[in-house]
Design a protein around this motif. Structure first.
Motif, short mmCIF file in Angstrom:
data_model
loop_
_atom_site.label_atom_id
_atom_site.label_comp_id
_atom_site.label_asym_id
_atom_site.label_seq_id
_atom_site.Cartn_x
_atom_site.Cartn_y
_atom_site.Cartn_z
N LYS A 71 -15.71 -11.68 -62.38
CA LYS A 71 -16.28 -12.61 -61.39
C LYS A 71 -15.32 -13.77 -61.13
O LYS A 71 -15.30 -14.33 -60.04
CB LYS A 71 -17.63 -13.16 -61.89
N SER A 72 -14.53 -14.12 -62.14
CA SER A 72 -13.57 -15.21 -62.00
C SER A 72 -12.14 -14.68 -61.91
O SER A 72 -11.18 -15.40 -62.18
CB SER A 72 -13.68 -16.19 -63.17
N LEU A 73 -11.99 -13.40 -61.57
CA LEU A 73 -10.68 -12.75 -61.42
C LEU A 73 -9.91 -12.68 -62.74
O LEU A 73 -8.69 -12.59 -62.75
CB LEU A 73 -9.82 -13.47 -60.36
N GLY A 74 -10.64 -12.70 -63.85
CA GLY A 74 -9.99 -12.67 -65.15
C GLY A 74 -9.39 -14.03 -65.50
O GLY A 74 -9.64 -15.04 -64.84
N VAL A 75 -8.59 -14.06 -66.55
CA VAL A 75 -7.90 -15.29 -66.94
C VAL A 75 -6.76 -15.53 -65.96
O VAL A 75 -6.01 -14.62 -65.61
CB VAL A 75 -7.34 -15.18 -68.38
N ASP A 76 -6.63 -16.76 -65.49
CA ASP A 76 -5.57 -17.11 -64.56
C ASP A 76 -4.24 -17.18 -65.31
O ASP A 76 -4.02 -18.07 -66.14
CB ASP A 76 -5.88 -18.46 -63.90
N GLU A 77 -3.35 -16.25 -65.01
CA GLU A 77 -2.09 -16.17 -65.75
C GLU A 77 -1.06 -17.23 -65.32
O GLU A 77 0.06 -17.24 -65.85
CB GLU A 77 -1.51 -14.76 -65.62
N GLU A 78 -1.44 -18.12 -64.42
CA GLU A 78 -0.55 -19.23 -64.11
C GLU A 78 -0.37 -20.15 -65.32
O GLU A 78 0.63 -20.86 -65.43
CB GLU A 78 -1.07 -20.02 -62.91
N PHE A 79 -1.33 -20.13 -66.23
CA PHE A 79 -1.23 -20.93 -67.45
C PHE A 79 -0.25 -20.31 -68.46
O PHE A 79 0.23 -21.01 -69.35
CB PHE A 79 -2.60 -21.07 -68.12
N CYS A 80 -0.01 -19.02 -68.35
CA CYS A 80 0.80 -18.33 -69.34
C CYS A 80 2.24 -18.83 -69.31
O CYS A 80 2.78 -19.16 -68.25
CB CYS A 80 0.76 -16.82 -69.09
N GLY A 81 2.84 -18.87 -70.48
CA GLY A 81 4.18 -19.43 -70.63
C GLY A 81 4.16 -20.77 -71.35
O GLY A 81 5.18 -21.23 -71.85
N HIS A 82 2.96 -21.38 -71.38
CA HIS A 82 2.80 -22.67 -72.06
C HIS A 82 1.45 -22.67 -72.77
O HIS A 82 0.54 -21.93 -72.42
CB HIS A 82 2.88 -23.82 -71.05
N TYR A 83 1.30 -23.55 -73.73
CA TYR A 83 0.12 -23.57 -74.59
C TYR A 83 -1.08 -24.24 -73.92
O TYR A 83 -0.97 -25.31 -73.33
CB TYR A 83 0.44 -24.32 -75.89
N ILE B 285 2.30 -29.25 -70.13
CA ILE B 285 2.44 -28.52 -68.87
C ILE B 285 1.08 -28.03 -68.37
O ILE B 285 0.74 -28.17 -67.18
CB ILE B 285 3.39 -27.32 -69.04
N THR B 286 0.28 -27.48 -69.27
CA THR B 286 -0.98 -26.88 -68.84
C THR B 286 -2.08 -27.90 -68.55
O THR B 286 -2.99 -27.61 -67.77
CB THR B 286 -1.48 -25.87 -69.89
N LYS B 287 -2.03 -29.07 -69.17
CA LYS B 287 -3.08 -30.06 -68.92
C LYS B 287 -3.07 -30.53 -67.46
O LYS B 287 -4.14 -30.54 -66.81
CB LYS B 287 -2.92 -31.26 -69.86
N PRO B 288 -1.92 -30.94 -66.87
CA PRO B 288 -1.94 -31.30 -65.45
C PRO B 288 -2.33 -30.13 -64.55
O PRO B 288 -2.99 -30.33 -63.52
CB PRO B 288 -0.50 -31.74 -65.19
N LEU B 289 -1.92 -28.91 -64.93
CA LEU B 289 -2.30 -27.74 -64.14
C LEU B 289 -3.81 -27.54 -64.17
O LEU B 289 -4.44 -27.30 -63.12
CB LEU B 289 -1.59 -26.50 -64.69
N PHE B 290 -4.40 -27.67 -65.36
CA PHE B 290 -5.85 -27.56 -65.48
C PHE B 290 -6.55 -28.64 -64.65
O PHE B 290 -7.52 -28.36 -63.94
CB PHE B 290 -6.28 -27.67 -66.94
N ASP B 291 -6.08 -29.87 -64.75
CA ASP B 291 -6.71 -30.97 -64.03
C ASP B 291 -6.71 -30.72 -62.52
O ASP B 291 -7.72 -30.97 -61.84
CB ASP B 291 -5.99 -32.28 -64.33
N ALA B 292 -5.60 -30.21 -62.00
CA ALA B 292 -5.52 -29.93 -60.56
C ALA B 292 -6.49 -28.82 -60.16
O ALA B 292 -7.18 -28.92 -59.14
CB ALA B 292 -4.09 -29.55 -60.19
N LYS B 293 -6.56 -27.78 -60.97
CA LYS B 293 -7.46 -26.67 -60.68
C LYS B 293 -8.92 -27.10 -60.83
O LYS B 293 -9.79 -26.69 -60.05
CB LYS B 293 -7.15 -25.48 -61.59
N TYR B 294 -9.18 -27.92 -61.84
CA TYR B 294 -10.55 -28.37 -62.09
C TYR B 294 -11.06 -29.24 -60.94
O TYR B 294 -12.25 -29.18 -60.59
CB TYR B 294 -10.61 -29.13 -63.41
#
Length: 248
Positions: free
Chosen positions: A148-160, A207-216
């Motif tokens: 339903k959510s297209l699986g895990v978003d692999e844009e996060f992959c590469g960083h913790y 790296i992933t925290k700003p990415l999460f914030d933008a997506k959220y």
């Protein structure tokens, strides 16, 4: 597909080990001690996330299992490993978890008998003889709910970090309810704090925290399509199946 007919539950766990295989072998040995009638109905999928050590299952492993290996080197690719595990799943009912968590046989039996869920269920954890809150990396759901959510978003992959939280927040945004079982608890081992951790990767979420914030922010904007927050990256790597045994 006939050999999968008895499978009622798929157990998916990413594996990244850079010291030895002790954590994996301990988990398998624990599960091999469970009742055969329970094990017959479970398919264990182990996804080797490009471990530096050669991941092999014990000879004569007494589980229904598949072992696949991600051959592309991507650090912190557990989200991609989960997507691959779900891609390989042959049942609707699935448990997604990691090597830190062990399921009692009674919980397996409960999940086998319960109906296919259309929501996500998490588990309280027993850690150091105390009850701990659920972790977003371990839950029970259906294969259709996962996508339903297209699986895990692999844009996060590469960083913790943050791929698991974003997965849950995306699911909430598209209407999936999140519940915690009251009586079905699992065991948590926290290998990262042990004398022999599974790996020594550096945990840095800068790296992933700003990415999460933008997506959220997109998810919280009721005027935006929540799918605008997802990169559509899925199985963005090379992989192959190493071995499989469905014989119980």
């Amino acid at each position: 597909m006939l050999k999968y007919q008895q499978i009622q539950l798929t157990y998916i766990v990413p594996v990244y080990l850079d010291q030895n295989l002790d954590a994996l072998y301990h988990l398998i040995k624990t599960y091999e001690s469970y009742d055969l009638e329970t094990l017959k109905q479970i398919h264990f999928i182990f996804i080797d996330d490009h471990s530096p050590v050669d991941v092999k299952l014990p000879k004569n492993c007494q589980l229904n299992y598949s072992l696949a290996k991600i051959s592309t080197h991507i650090m912190w690719n557990q989200g991609g490993a989960r997507n691959l595990g779900v891609h390989l799943a042959k049942s609707q009912k699935m448990v997604l978890t990691d090597l830190d968590h062990t399921f009692p046989e009674s919980v397996f039996q409960f999940l086998i008998q319960t109906k296919t869920p259309n929501q996500i269920f998490t588990f309280k954890r027993i850690r150091d003889n105390e009850v701990a809150m659920p972790h977003y990396n371990t839950f029970f759901l259906s294969k259709s709910t996962y996508f339903k959510s297209l699986g895990v978003d692999e844009e996060f992959c590469g960083h913790y970090g943050h791929e698991d939280v974003f997965f849950i927040e995306f699911q909430k945004r598209v209407g999936t309810k999140l519940y915690t079982y009251r009586d079905q608890t699992i065991f948590s081992h926290e290998h990262k704090n042990s004398k022999q951790p599974q790996h020594q990767l550096h945990r840095d979420s800068s790296i992933t925290k700003p990415l999460f914030d933008a997506k959220y922010r997109i998810l919280k904007d009721k005027n935006r399509d929540p799918f605008d927050a997802h990169s559509r990256l899925f199985l963005n790597f090379e992989w192959h199946q190493v071995e499989e045994s469905i014989k119980l």
